[in-house]
Scaffold this active site. Structure first.
Site, PDB file in Angstrom:
ATOM      1  CG  HIS A   1      45.584  39.775  32.206  1.00  0.00           C
ATOM      2  ND1 HIS A   1      45.582  40.885  31.395  1.00  0.00           N
ATOM      3  CD2 HIS A   1      44.681  40.029  33.188  1.00  0.00           C
ATOM      4  CE1 HIS A   1      44.719  41.780  31.869  1.00  0.00           C
ATOM      5  NE2 HIS A   1      44.161  41.284  32.957  1.00  0.00           N
TER       6      HIS A   1
ATOM      7  CG  ASP B   1      45.107  43.389  26.917  1.00  0.00           C
ATOM      8  OD1 ASP B   1      44.627  42.996  27.992  1.00  0.00           O
ATOM      9  OD2 ASP B   1      45.195  44.603  26.604  1.00  0.00           O
ATOM     10  CB  ILE B   2      42.811  46.385  23.038  1.00  0.00           C
ATOM     11  CG1 ILE B   2      42.587  47.203  21.772  1.00  0.00           C
ATOM     12  CG2 ILE B   2      42.724  47.245  24.292  1.00  0.00           C
ATOM     13  CD1 ILE B   2      41.169  47.759  21.659  1.00  0.00           C
TER      14      ILE B   2
ATOM     15  CG  ASN C   1      44.499  42.352  37.487  1.00  0.00           C
ATOM     16  OD1 ASN C   1      45.398  42.069  38.262  1.00  0.00           O
ATOM     17  ND2 ASN C   1      44.730  42.810  36.269  1.00  0.00           N
TER      18      ASN C   1
ATOM     19  CG  HIS D   1      39.767  39.622  32.315  1.00  0.00           C
ATOM     20  ND1 HIS D   1      38.722  40.270  32.932  1.00  0.00           N
ATOM     21  CD2 HIS D   1      40.863  40.397  32.507  1.00  0.00           C
ATOM     22  CE1 HIS D   1      39.164  41.399  33.462  1.00  0.00           C
ATOM     23  NE2 HIS D   1      40.465  41.494  33.223  1.00  0.00           N
TER      24      HIS D   1
ATOM     25  CD  GLU E   1      41.521  49.657  34.386  1.00  0.00           C
ATOM     26  OE1 GLU E   1      41.660  49.550  33.165  1.00  0.00           O
ATOM     27  OE2 GLU E   1      42.005  50.582  35.076  1.00  0.00           O
ATOM     28  CB  VAL E   2      36.995  44.189  31.754  1.00  0.00           C
ATOM     29  CG1 VAL E   2      35.830  43.606  30.965  1.00  0.00           C
ATOM     30  CG2 VAL E   2      37.730  45.242  30.928  1.00  0.00           C
TER      31      VAL E   2
HETATM   32  P1  5GP Z   1      41.920  44.113  34.032  1.00  0.00           P
HETATM   33  O1  5GP Z   1      42.593  45.323  34.594  1.00  0.00           O
HETATM   34  O2  5GP Z   1      40.410  44.195  34.142  1.00  0.00           O
HETATM   35  O3  5GP Z   1      42.482  42.826  34.563  1.00  0.00           O
HETATM   36  O4  5GP Z   1      42.303  44.084  32.498  1.00  0.00           O
HETATM   37  C1  5GP Z   1      41.467  44.443  31.467  1.00  0.00           C
HETATM   38  C2  5GP Z   1      42.260  44.261  30.190  1.00  0.00           C
HETATM   39  O5  5GP Z   1      41.354  44.339  29.101  1.00  0.00           O
HETATM   40  C3  5GP Z   1      43.334  45.317  29.963  1.00  0.00           C
HETATM   41  O6  5GP Z   1      44.591  44.689  29.814  1.00  0.00           O
HETATM   42  C4  5GP Z   1      42.878  46.027  28.686  1.00  0.00           C
HETATM   43  O7  5GP Z   1      43.945  46.405  27.852  1.00  0.00           O
HETATM   44  C5  5GP Z   1      41.976  45.004  28.039  1.00  0.00           C
HETATM   45  N1  5GP Z   1      40.907  45.574  27.239  1.00  0.00           N
HETATM   46  C6  5GP Z   1      40.062  46.571  27.619  1.00  0.00           C
HETATM   47  N2  5GP Z   1      39.181  46.822  26.635  1.00  0.00           N
HETATM   48  C7  5GP Z   1      39.475  45.967  25.634  1.00  0.00           C
HETATM   49  C8  5GP Z   1      38.914  45.749  24.333  1.00  0.00           C
HETATM   50  O8  5GP Z   1      37.964  46.400  23.923  1.00  0.00           O
HETATM   51  N3  5GP Z   1      39.474  44.775  23.576  1.00  0.00           N
HETATM   52  C9  5GP Z   1      40.534  44.029  24.014  1.00  0.00           C
HETATM   53  N4  5GP Z   1      41.014  43.100  23.173  1.00  0.00           N
HETATM   54  N5  5GP Z   1      41.093  44.202  25.218  1.00  0.00           N
HETATM   55  C10 5GP Z   1      40.562  45.166  26.017  1.00  0.00           C
END
Ligand code: 5GP
Length: 125
Positions: free
Chosen positions: A112, A39-40, A97, A110, A105-106
């Site tokens: 985690h 994760d970034i 999520n 995915h 958010e993505v």
């Molecule tokens: P969500 O809230 O959708 O479950 O989590 C999305 C996750 O993707 C977040 O923890 C965020 O830090 C990670 N993320 C977003 N953009 C990028 C990216 O460009 N590269 C990587 N490696 N992680 C990302």
């Protein structure tokens, strides 16, 4: 900004771009079914993301439409990554999520993997 996880899959999402190699990531694991990367913006000592290679928005989408082979491959990949990270003995947390209330958010499914430290309560107040 959380996404609407009921919308169709969007090939422009950031994880689709990572899968296509259009933007860089720190790869942890890859097989026929799954890709794992760091994760970034890590929220724990270890914070790795595992995504299926198929075009699925959410756990709901995946569980309804993916083949048994895709589901089996993805679930096994999550376990493989957790073992490879040395997380089994002390434990870890998996989180997916989904949609607005889940804070997704993505818009590519995915999971985690958090670990490397005590992780506290399940849900923060
Ligand atoms: P969500 O809230 O959708 O479950 O989590 C999305 C996750 O993707 C977040 O923890 C965020 O830090 C990670 N993320 C977003 N953009 C990028 C990216 O460009 N590269 C990587 N490696 N992680 C990302």
């Amino acid at each position: 900004m959380p996404i609407d996880a009921t919308l169709p899959y969007d090939d422009a999402n950031i994880f689709a771009k990572i899968l296509r190699g259009e933007i860089p990531s720190t790869k942890v694991y890859e097989d026929e079914w799954a890709f794992a990367f760091e994760d970034i913006n890590p929220q724990a000592e270890i914070h790795t993301l595992v995504i299926p290679k198929g075009r699925y928005v959410s756990w709901d989408d995946f569980s309804a439409k993916a083949s048994d082979a895709e589901i089996g491959g993805f679930v096994r990949a999550v376990g493989t990554v957790a073992r490879a990270k040395g997380l089994v003995e002390l434990g870890y947390r998996l989180l997916a999520n989904i949609g607005a209330h889940g804070g997704q958010e993505v818009s590519h499914l995915h999971v985690h993997i958090f670990g490397g430290q005590p992780l506290g309560r399940m849900i923060s107040a």
